[in-house]
Scaffold this motif. Structure first.
Motif, PDB file in Angstrom:
ATOM      1  N   PRO A 189       0.834  -1.215   0.000  1.00  0.00           N
ATOM      2  CA  PRO A 189       0.000   0.000   0.000  1.00  0.00           C
ATOM      3  C   PRO A 189       0.867   1.263   0.000  1.00  0.00           C
ATOM      4  O   PRO A 189       1.926   1.320   0.635  1.00  0.00           O
ATOM      5  CB  PRO A 189      -0.799  -0.108   1.300  1.00  0.00           C
ATOM      6  N   GLU A 190       0.416   2.265  -0.711  1.00  0.00           N
ATOM      7  CA  GLU A 190       1.152   3.515  -0.833  1.00  0.00           C
ATOM      8  C   GLU A 190       1.382   4.180   0.534  1.00  0.00           C
ATOM      9  O   GLU A 190       2.406   4.805   0.773  1.00  0.00           O
ATOM     10  CB  GLU A 190       0.359   4.451  -1.748  1.00  0.00           C
ATOM     11  N   GLY A 191       0.426   4.003   1.463  1.00  0.00           N
ATOM     12  CA  GLY A 191       0.548   4.598   2.793  1.00  0.00           C
ATOM     13  C   GLY A 191       1.757   4.092   3.566  1.00  0.00           C
ATOM     14  O   GLY A 191       2.379   4.836   4.322  1.00  0.00           O
ATOM     15  N   GLU A 192       2.119   2.813   3.360  1.00  0.00           N
ATOM     16  CA  GLU A 192       3.302   2.273   4.051  1.00  0.00           C
ATOM     17  C   GLU A 192       4.581   2.903   3.524  1.00  0.00           C
ATOM     18  O   GLU A 192       5.493   3.227   4.291  1.00  0.00           O
ATOM     19  CB  GLU A 192       3.342   0.753   3.898  1.00  0.00           C
ATOM     20  N   ILE A 193       4.644   3.090   2.210  1.00  0.00           N
ATOM     21  CA  ILE A 193       5.827   3.721   1.609  1.00  0.00           C
ATOM     22  C   ILE A 193       5.946   5.162   2.098  1.00  0.00           C
ATOM     23  O   ILE A 193       7.036   5.624   2.449  1.00  0.00           O
ATOM     24  CB  ILE A 193       5.753   3.672   0.062  1.00  0.00           C
ATOM     25  N   LYS A 194       4.827   5.868   2.171  1.00  0.00           N
ATOM     26  CA  LYS A 194       4.849   7.250   2.667  1.00  0.00           C
ATOM     27  C   LYS A 194       5.273   7.295   4.128  1.00  0.00           C
ATOM     28  O   LYS A 194       5.971   8.215   4.550  1.00  0.00           O
ATOM     29  CB  LYS A 194       3.475   7.896   2.517  1.00  0.00           C
ATOM     30  N   ARG A 195       4.847   6.326   4.909  1.00  0.00           N
ATOM     31  CA  ARG A 195       5.124   6.336   6.350  1.00  0.00           C
ATOM     32  C   ARG A 195       6.549   5.891   6.673  1.00  0.00           C
ATOM     33  O   ARG A 195       7.233   6.507   7.480  1.00  0.00           O
ATOM     34  CB  ARG A 195       4.111   5.452   7.059  1.00  0.00           C
ATOM     35  N   TRP A 196       6.979   4.752   6.091  1.00  0.00           N
ATOM     36  CA  TRP A 196       8.266   4.174   6.478  1.00  0.00           C
ATOM     37  C   TRP A 196       9.309   4.176   5.371  1.00  0.00           C
ATOM     38  O   TRP A 196      10.468   3.835   5.600  1.00  0.00           O
ATOM     39  CB  TRP A 196       8.064   2.725   6.944  1.00  0.00           C
ATOM     40  N   GLY A 197       8.890   4.482   4.141  1.00  0.00           N
ATOM     41  CA  GLY A 197       9.827   4.433   3.020  1.00  0.00           C
ATOM     42  C   GLY A 197      10.010   3.023   2.481  1.00  0.00           C
ATOM     43  O   GLY A 197      10.843   2.786   1.605  1.00  0.00           O
ATOM     44  N   LYS A 198       9.284   2.058   2.987  1.00  0.00           N
ATOM     45  CA  LYS A 198       9.340   0.655   2.575  1.00  0.00           C
ATOM     46  C   LYS A 198       8.065  -0.039   3.005  1.00  0.00           C
ATOM     47  O   LYS A 198       7.247   0.554   3.715  1.00  0.00           O
ATOM     48  CB  LYS A 198      10.563  -0.030   3.179  1.00  0.00           C
ATOM     49  N   CYS A 199       7.878  -1.293   2.618  1.00  0.00           N
ATOM     50  CA  CYS A 199       6.679  -2.031   3.034  1.00  0.00           C
ATOM     51  C   CYS A 199       6.794  -2.415   4.512  1.00  0.00           C
ATOM     52  O   CYS A 199       7.876  -2.351   5.100  1.00  0.00           O
ATOM     53  CB  CYS A 199       6.481  -3.274   2.160  1.00  0.00           C
ATOM     54  N   SER A 200       5.683  -2.814   5.117  1.00  0.00           N
ATOM     55  CA  SER A 200       5.680  -3.146   6.547  1.00  0.00           C
ATOM     56  C   SER A 200       6.560  -4.351   6.854  1.00  0.00           C
ATOM     57  O   SER A 200       7.163  -4.425   7.924  1.00  0.00           O
ATOM     58  CB  SER A 200       4.252  -3.385   7.038  1.00  0.00           C
ATOM     59  N   PHE A 201       6.684  -5.302   5.910  1.00  0.00           N
ATOM     60  CA  PHE A 201       7.531  -6.478   6.147  1.00  0.00           C
ATOM     61  C   PHE A 201       9.003  -6.079   6.207  1.00  0.00           C
ATOM     62  O   PHE A 201       9.741  -6.509   7.100  1.00  0.00           O
ATOM     63  CB  PHE A 201       7.296  -7.532   5.053  1.00  0.00           C
ATOM     64  N   CYS A 202       9.427  -5.242   5.257  1.00  0.00           N
ATOM     65  CA  CYS A 202      10.810  -4.751   5.278  1.00  0.00           C
ATOM     66  C   CYS A 202      11.062  -3.868   6.494  1.00  0.00           C
ATOM     67  O   CYS A 202      12.144  -3.903   7.088  1.00  0.00           O
ATOM     68  CB  CYS A 202      11.124  -3.986   3.990  1.00  0.00           C
ATOM     69  N   PHE A 203      10.066  -3.088   6.879  1.00  0.00           N
ATOM     70  CA  PHE A 203      10.195  -2.237   8.065  1.00  0.00           C
ATOM     71  C   PHE A 203      10.444  -3.094   9.301  1.00  0.00           C
ATOM     72  O   PHE A 203      11.308  -2.783  10.123  1.00  0.00           O
ATOM     73  CB  PHE A 203       8.936  -1.385   8.245  1.00  0.00           C
ATOM     74  N   ARG A 204       9.704  -4.198   9.443  1.00  0.00           N
ATOM     75  CA  ARG A 204       9.885  -5.096  10.600  1.00  0.00           C
ATOM     76  C   ARG A 204      11.238  -5.763  10.577  1.00  0.00           C
ATOM     77  O   ARG A 204      11.862  -5.939  11.627  1.00  0.00           O
ATOM     78  CB  ARG A 204       8.769  -6.133  10.639  1.00  0.00           C
ATOM     79  N   LYS A 205      11.709  -6.162   9.386  1.00  0.00           N
ATOM     80  CA  LYS A 205      13.015  -6.815   9.277  1.00  0.00           C
ATOM     81  C   LYS A 205      14.123  -5.863   9.713  1.00  0.00           C
ATOM     82  O   LYS A 205      15.038  -6.253  10.420  1.00  0.00           O
ATOM     83  CB  LYS A 205      13.260  -7.276   7.848  1.00  0.00           C
ATOM     84  N   THR A 206      14.065  -4.621   9.251  1.00  0.00           N
ATOM     85  CA  THR A 206      15.134  -3.663   9.567  1.00  0.00           C
ATOM     86  C   THR A 206      15.023  -3.130  10.984  1.00  0.00           C
ATOM     87  O   THR A 206      16.007  -2.669  11.546  1.00  0.00           O
ATOM     88  CB  THR A 206      15.125  -2.477   8.573  1.00  0.00           C
ATOM     89  N   LYS A 207      13.835  -3.231  11.570  1.00  0.00           N
ATOM     90  CA  LYS A 207      13.639  -2.730  12.941  1.00  0.00           C
ATOM     91  C   LYS A 207      14.265  -3.688  13.953  1.00  0.00           C
ATOM     92  O   LYS A 207      14.764  -3.270  14.982  1.00  0.00           O
ATOM     93  CB  LYS A 207      12.156  -2.552  13.214  1.00  0.00           C
ATOM     94  N   ASN A 208      14.220  -4.975  13.680  1.00  0.00           N
ATOM     95  CA  ASN A 208      14.747  -5.980  14.643  1.00  0.00           C
ATOM     96  C   ASN A 208      16.206  -6.158  14.501  1.00  0.00           C
ATOM     97  O   ASN A 208      17.034  -6.140  13.903  1.00  0.00           O
ATOM     98  CB  ASN A 208      14.030  -7.311  14.452  1.00  0.00           C
TER      99      ASN A 208
END
Length: 161
Positions: free
Chosen positions: A142-161
């Motif tokens: 979804p476009e909202g995830e890219i606007k919020r984190w610059g990546k998808c939620s799955f990639c965001f979770r991977k890089t967060k941990n």
């Protein structure tokens, strides 16, 4: 004197005008007290509770306060003896303080917490034609995830941990 011209007394048990005026005067006195409490409410109750409750009326020396949440009601019940003392310091004598739950009081600063509204505005929601590709994993997102984190939620979770 003819009886048909004499007033019929106690047919509807009318009250003398003086009693009506005395009752009106008493009610005005209670309104004056309530308006004085309203004017000084912020100082009497404190900033935190000021936004969560308000005095509704005074009747027979009983102040009724409406509170918009059970936790604030509990806090007010716990401290109502202190509130009663503060009110007595400004010259208003009360027999009791009655605290009621009132969900109609709305705090203007509270954000919408309705689950449907929150979910509808969530960045992961897919609306019409607003899908895009994640720059890291090349997956549709979804476009909202890219606007919020610059990546998808799955990639965001991977890089967060």
């Amino acid at each position: 004197m003819d009886k048909k011209y004499l007033p019929i007394v106690n047919r509807r048990n009318p009250h003398p005008l003086k009693n009506c005026l005395d009752n009106f005067k008493k009610s005005c006195g209670e309104l004056d007290k309530l308006s004085e409490i309203n004017e000084k409410w912020k100082n009497l109750i404190g900033l935190e509770l000021f936004q969560e409750c308000k005095p509704l009326n005074i009747e027979k020396k009983i102040l009724t306060i409406a509170v918009n949440h059970p936790q604030w009601r509990q806090a007010l019940i716990y401290n109502k003896h202190k509130l009663k003392e503060r009110i007595e310091k400004i010259g208003i004598t009360l027999n009791e303080i009655k605290i009621i739950q009132n969900y109609e009081i709305k705090n203007k600063n509270i954000k919408a917490t309705n689950a449907k509204i929150v979910w509808a505005k969530h960045p992961s929601r897919i609306h019409q034609n607003n899908m895009c590709i994640c720059t890291l994993c090349n997956s549709p997102t979804p476009e909202g995830e890219i606007k919020r984190w610059g990546k998808c939620s799955f990639c965001f979770r991977k890089t967060k941990n």
